[in-house]
Scaffold this motif. Structure first.
Motif, PDB file in Angstrom:
ATOM      1  N   CYS A   1      19.690 -38.165  73.325  1.00 33.36           N
ATOM      2  CA  CYS A   1      18.603 -38.957  72.769  1.00 33.36           C
ATOM      3  C   CYS A   1      19.066 -39.715  71.527  1.00 33.36           C
ATOM      4  O   CYS A   1      19.482 -39.104  70.544  1.00 33.36           O
TER       5      CYS A   1
ATOM      6  N   THR B   1      12.480 -26.989  71.212  1.00 31.14           N
ATOM      7  CA  THR B   1      11.288 -26.509  70.509  1.00 31.14           C
ATOM      8  C   THR B   1      10.662 -27.586  69.626  1.00 31.14           C
ATOM      9  O   THR B   1       9.705 -27.324  68.910  1.00 31.14           O
TER      10      THR B   1
ATOM     11  N   LEU C   1       9.237 -31.796  68.884  1.00 33.30           N
ATOM     12  CA  LEU C   1       8.178 -32.670  69.419  1.00 33.30           C
ATOM     13  C   LEU C   1       8.446 -33.072  70.878  1.00 33.30           C
ATOM     14  O   LEU C   1       7.579 -32.942  71.746  1.00 33.30           O
TER      15      LEU C   1
ATOM     16  N   ILE D   1      26.813 -31.727  66.013  1.00 30.84           N
ATOM     17  CA  ILE D   1      25.919 -31.321  67.113  1.00 30.84           C
ATOM     18  C   ILE D   1      26.259 -32.110  68.380  1.00 30.84           C
ATOM     19  O   ILE D   1      26.442 -31.550  69.467  1.00 30.84           O
TER      20      ILE D   1
ATOM     21  N   PRO E   1      14.342 -43.868  72.550  1.00 30.18           N
ATOM     22  CA  PRO E   1      12.885 -43.987  72.411  1.00 30.18           C
ATOM     23  C   PRO E   1      12.516 -44.767  71.143  1.00 30.18           C
ATOM     24  O   PRO E   1      13.282 -44.784  70.178  1.00 30.18           O
TER      25      PRO E   1
ATOM     26  N   ASP F   1      23.329 -22.403  66.736  1.00 27.79           N
ATOM     27  CA  ASP F   1      23.408 -23.566  65.852  1.00 27.79           C
ATOM     28  C   ASP F   1      24.461 -24.499  66.448  1.00 27.79           C
ATOM     29  O   ASP F   1      25.659 -24.183  66.443  1.00 27.79           O
TER      30      ASP F   1
HETATM   31  P1  NDP Z   1      12.133 -32.331  66.045  1.00 33.63           P
HETATM   32  O1  NDP Z   1      12.524 -32.407  64.600  1.00 33.63           O
HETATM   33  O2  NDP Z   1      10.710 -32.144  66.399  1.00 33.63           O
HETATM   34  O3  NDP Z   1      12.974 -31.169  66.740  1.00 33.63           O
HETATM   35  C1  NDP Z   1      14.340 -31.043  66.498  1.00 33.63           C
HETATM   36  C2  NDP Z   1      14.880 -30.025  67.463  1.00 33.63           C
HETATM   37  O4  NDP Z   1      16.295 -29.930  67.247  1.00 33.63           O
HETATM   38  C3  NDP Z   1      14.292 -28.641  67.252  1.00 33.63           C
HETATM   39  O5  NDP Z   1      14.134 -28.008  68.493  1.00 33.63           O
HETATM   40  C4  NDP Z   1      15.376 -27.942  66.442  1.00 33.63           C
HETATM   41  O6  NDP Z   1      15.394 -26.544  66.668  1.00 33.63           O
HETATM   42  C5  NDP Z   1      16.634 -28.568  67.032  1.00 33.63           C
HETATM   43  N1  NDP Z   1      17.762 -28.503  66.126  1.00 33.63           N
HETATM   44  C6  NDP Z   1      17.872 -29.066  64.881  1.00 33.63           C
HETATM   45  N2  NDP Z   1      19.054 -28.749  64.337  1.00 33.63           N
HETATM   46  C7  NDP Z   1      19.711 -27.976  65.250  1.00 33.63           C
HETATM   47  C8  NDP Z   1      20.976 -27.321  65.263  1.00 33.63           C
HETATM   48  N3  NDP Z   1      21.819 -27.398  64.226  1.00 33.63           N
HETATM   49  N4  NDP Z   1      21.312 -26.594  66.348  1.00 33.63           N
HETATM   50  C9  NDP Z   1      20.469 -26.486  67.408  1.00 33.63           C
HETATM   51  N5  NDP Z   1      19.275 -27.100  67.469  1.00 33.63           N
HETATM   52  C10 NDP Z   1      18.899 -27.814  66.385  1.00 33.63           C
HETATM   53  O7  NDP Z   1      12.738 -33.623  66.730  1.00 33.63           O
HETATM   54  P2  NDP Z   1      12.064 -34.586  67.805  1.00 33.63           P
HETATM   55  O8  NDP Z   1      11.578 -33.801  68.964  1.00 33.63           O
HETATM   56  O9  NDP Z   1      11.154 -35.505  67.067  1.00 33.63           O
HETATM   57  O10 NDP Z   1      13.327 -35.453  68.225  1.00 33.63           O
HETATM   58  C11 NDP Z   1      14.046 -35.221  69.426  1.00 33.63           C
HETATM   59  C12 NDP Z   1      15.089 -36.290  69.536  1.00 33.63           C
HETATM   60  O11 NDP Z   1      14.453 -37.568  69.540  1.00 33.63           O
HETATM   61  C13 NDP Z   1      16.092 -36.309  68.393  1.00 33.63           C
HETATM   62  O12 NDP Z   1      17.379 -36.501  68.920  1.00 33.63           O
HETATM   63  C14 NDP Z   1      15.652 -37.499  67.549  1.00 33.63           C
HETATM   64  O13 NDP Z   1      16.736 -38.070  66.878  1.00 33.63           O
HETATM   65  C15 NDP Z   1      15.080 -38.416  68.587  1.00 33.63           C
HETATM   66  N6  NDP Z   1      14.067 -39.386  68.128  1.00 33.63           N
HETATM   67  C16 NDP Z   1      12.903 -38.968  67.519  1.00 33.63           C
HETATM   68  C17 NDP Z   1      11.949 -39.900  67.152  1.00 33.63           C
HETATM   69  C18 NDP Z   1      10.626 -39.510  66.568  1.00 33.63           C
HETATM   70  O14 NDP Z   1       9.794 -40.398  66.315  1.00 33.63           O
HETATM   71  N7  NDP Z   1      10.352 -38.219  66.373  1.00 33.63           N
HETATM   72  C19 NDP Z   1      12.158 -41.344  67.370  1.00 33.63           C
HETATM   73  C20 NDP Z   1      13.381 -41.653  68.063  1.00 33.63           C
HETATM   74  C21 NDP Z   1      14.291 -40.701  68.407  1.00 33.63           C
HETATM   75  P3  NDP Z   1      14.547 -25.509  65.734  1.00 33.63           P
HETATM   76  O15 NDP Z   1      13.188 -26.102  65.530  1.00 33.63           O
HETATM   77  O16 NDP Z   1      14.539 -24.276  66.520  1.00 33.63           O
HETATM   78  O17 NDP Z   1      15.316 -25.423  64.446  1.00 33.63           O
END
Ligand code: NDP
Length: 321
Positions: free
Chosen positions: A112, A10, A12, A93, A170, A47
């Protein structure tokens, strides 16, 4: 038949993968293939810090493949203040996702990582061989160490059990469904939000820092296609940098100019050099990716930014602000 579970589905990147799967023609290079079921899980479905909840999620969907995006992600301030939380939550996680994947016979996992995992002092450009060559930057060592350990685990799973677990790295990501919270957002969504507020309130748009640092940005929908390709075609434990080329760095000033243009912002805009700039640049090479994928067209930066700005405007009320 394959069931692909996207953890963090859910966020980005998860939303971008869902967009590509939903909009590319069925059976095409990045579209949904016959026999595939895609599941985009949020934290409300389980979670993943909790082993029992992770197990339940896997029992419910019985994935054959996992794209593991779920993570505690935060800005500089949060990373500095809550180092143990970033270390522990992400470690739990990642361990739960990999171990449950192993126990339930998942045939492939892509986790990732991030260019934050790299050593602070390292020769540029970054490439896939340099992850463990020194300590990460002090400001985010909790998050960075937790993510690095995924690469260690992937190798251990492969050596001990022959698992097909790998990772993607990324660079800075932006696109629809970003996090626009001014306390924790990354540079592009933060600047969009600030510009939006300056336009709405008729106040000056002030950007922290000099505008000179250079960054490599990847559009979330391009990254989504690369993940889909990696899932189908890349079977090696070694990580893979997913990014535009290191010759395509853009400065924070160029980003700001593009945002101002895309938003039609006509008010005052200036930089505040008294605010820190962070690292000047940390270019990453995408040579390995290009050597494997063959032809791939990245969306031009301004077009991607324009699409992201339009999404933000249209979804402001429900966006993560
Ligand atoms: P977001 O913060 O947009 O989304 C995080 C996601 O992880 C959400 O779907 C959230 O679910 C879920 N999540 C968080 N905590 C838990 C948990 N305890 N149990 C289950 N699900 C969980 O992250 P991005 O899409 O930006 O990032 C995706 C990946 O890319 C990550 O691994 C990040 O480290 C990596 N990344 C991101 C960068 C960036 O510029 N954004 C750059 C490089 C790497 P919910 O919303 O339902 O709580």
């Amino acid at each position: 038949m394959s069931v692909i579970l996207v953890t963090g589905g859910t966020g980005l990147v998860g939303k971008a993968i869902q967009h590509v799967i939903d909009t590319e023609p069925q059976g095409s290079r990045f579209g949904k293939k016959e026999g595939e079921t895609w599941i985009f899980a949020s934290s409300s479905e389980g979670d993943l810090r909790d082993a029992t909840q992770a197990k339940k999620l896997f029992e419910k969907y019985k994935p054959t493949h996992v794209i593991h995006l779920a993570a505690l992600v935060g800005g500089l301030f949060a990373n500095m203040k809550y180092k143990l939380t970033f270390y522990r939550d992400n470690t739990l996680i990642n361990d739960n996702v990999l171990y449950t994947s192993h126990l339930t016979g998942v045939t492939k996992v892509i986790s990732c990582l991030s260019t934050c995992v790299y050593p602070d002092k390292v020769e540029y450009p970054l490439d896939e061989t340099k992850i463990h060559l020194g300590l990460p930057h002090e400001s985010n060592f909790g998050y960075a160490h937790a993510k690095r350990m995924v690469d260690v685990a992937n190798h251990a799973y492969k050596d001990q059990f022959g698992s097909n677990f790998t990772s993607a790295i990324p660079t800075n990501i932006f696109g629809p469904h970003d996090n626009y919270d001014l306390e924790s957002a990354h540079v592009i969504p933060a600047l969009m939000h600030k510009c939006y507020l300056a336009q709405k309130d008729n106040t000056p748009f002030i950007v922290g820092g000099t505008g000179k640092p250079l960054r490599q940005f990847i559009y979330s929908r391009d990254l989504a296609k690369l993940f889909i390709w990696q899932l189908r075609e890349y079977d090696d434990v070694e990580p893979l940098i997913l990014s535009v080329g290191d010759e395509e760095e853009v400065s924070v000033k160029q980003v700001t100019d593009a945002i101002v243009k895309a938003m039609n912002f006509t008010g005052e805009y200036s930089f505040d050099p008294s605010r820190g700039d962070g690292q000047f640049r940390k270019p990453a090479s995408n040579k390995k990716l290009l050597s494997l994928i063959g032809d791939f067209e990245f969306t031009p930066f301004e077009q991607a930014l324009d699409e992201s700005v339009q999404w933000f405007r249209q979804n402001y009320e429900n966006a993560r602000t």
